[in-house]
Design a protein around this motif. Structure first.
Motif, PDB file in Angstrom:
ATOM      1  N   MET A  33       0.828  -1.199   0.000  1.00 46.09           N
ATOM      2  CA  MET A  33       0.000   0.000   0.000  1.00 46.09           C
ATOM      3  C   MET A  33       0.864   1.251   0.000  1.00 46.09           C
ATOM      4  O   MET A  33       2.044   1.195   0.332  1.00 46.09           O
ATOM      5  N   ILE A  34       0.241   2.359  -0.383  1.00 49.20           N
ATOM      6  CA  ILE A  34       0.892   3.663  -0.411  1.00 49.20           C
ATOM      7  C   ILE A  34       0.302   4.500   0.718  1.00 49.20           C
ATOM      8  O   ILE A  34      -0.921   4.597   0.854  1.00 49.20           O
ATOM      9  N   ILE A  35       1.168   5.106   1.510  1.00 50.48           N
ATOM     10  CA  ILE A  35       0.731   6.006   2.580  1.00 50.48           C
ATOM     11  C   ILE A  35       1.290   7.386   2.251  1.00 50.48           C
ATOM     12  O   ILE A  35       2.502   7.581   2.232  1.00 50.48           O
ATOM     13  N   LYS A  36       0.410   8.335   1.992  1.00 49.60           N
ATOM     14  CA  LYS A  36       0.827   9.679   1.573  1.00 49.60           C
ATOM     15  C   LYS A  36       1.218  10.528   2.775  1.00 49.60           C
ATOM     16  O   LYS A  36       0.662  10.396   3.860  1.00 49.60           O
ATOM     17  N   SER A  37       2.172  11.433   2.535  1.00 49.67           N
ATOM     18  CA  SER A  37       2.654  12.295   3.615  1.00 49.67           C
ATOM     19  C   SER A  37       1.556  13.223   4.128  1.00 49.67           C
ATOM     20  O   SER A  37       1.467  13.468   5.333  1.00 49.67           O
ATOM     21  N   ASP A  38       0.693  13.739   3.235  1.00 46.60           N
ATOM     22  CA  ASP A  38      -0.371  14.631   3.706  1.00 46.60           C
ATOM     23  C   ASP A  38      -1.369  13.882   4.600  1.00 46.60           C
ATOM     24  O   ASP A  38      -1.908  14.444   5.551  1.00 46.60           O
ATOM     25  N   PHE A  39      -1.587  12.601   4.336  1.00 50.31           N
ATOM     26  CA  PHE A  39      -2.443  11.787   5.197  1.00 50.31           C
ATOM     27  C   PHE A  39      -1.816  11.654   6.588  1.00 50.31           C
ATOM     28  O   PHE A  39      -2.493  11.803   7.605  1.00 50.31           O
TER      29      PHE A  39
END
Length: 142
Positions: free
Chosen positions: A82-88
């Motif tokens: 999975m991808i975890i975004k910095s803004d999240f």
């Protein structure tokens, strides 16, 4: 009847007391270790003169790891990507805004989380005004 020495009851009580003491000591140890981890993150922010882009990637990777530890439940036979975004991570409170070291403008980034059974890896990708991690993919920000 011989009343000298320890019986089974006394032995079990002593083992139980030792076990309870061990659990208390481990709890204190874990809380101190987590407090040290939190302090080291603050230390990186305060010493911006010595911070590198690699340090910013490490900060992003550590935030994703903390998020996963707190929210993600898995089994040892799972295969997950999975991808975890910095803004999240920023919105969830795991990360302060990462800023370019020279321009101080916010950077974009994400972390690739991969689990292959018991092996878990995190790879941070960052894009700032003056830096871009090799392999950074714009599509992962959408």
């Amino acid at each position: 009847m011989n009343n000298k020495g320890f019986g089974l009851k006394e032995f079990v009580i002593i083992i139980a007391v030792i076990f309870i003491c061990f659990i208390i000591i481990m709890g204190i140890y874990k809380s101190n270790v987590s407090r040290l981890d939190d302090d080291s993150d603050d230390e990186i922010q305060e010493t911006t003169d010595d911070v590198t882009y690699n340090d910013l990637e490490t900060k992003l990777r550590n935030a994703a790891s903390k998020y996963q530890d707190n929210t993600y439940q898995t089994t040892s036979d799972a295969v997950v990507s999975m991808i975890i975004k910095s803004d999240f991570l920023e919105n969830e409170g795991y990360l302060d805004t990462i800023k370019d070291l020279k321009t101080k403008k916010p950077c974009e980034g994400y972390v690739e989380f991969n689990q292959d059974h018991m092996k878990i890896t995190y790879k941070a990708y960052l894009k700032c005004d003056n830096y871009k991690t090799k392999g950074f993919d714009e599509d992962n920000l959408n």
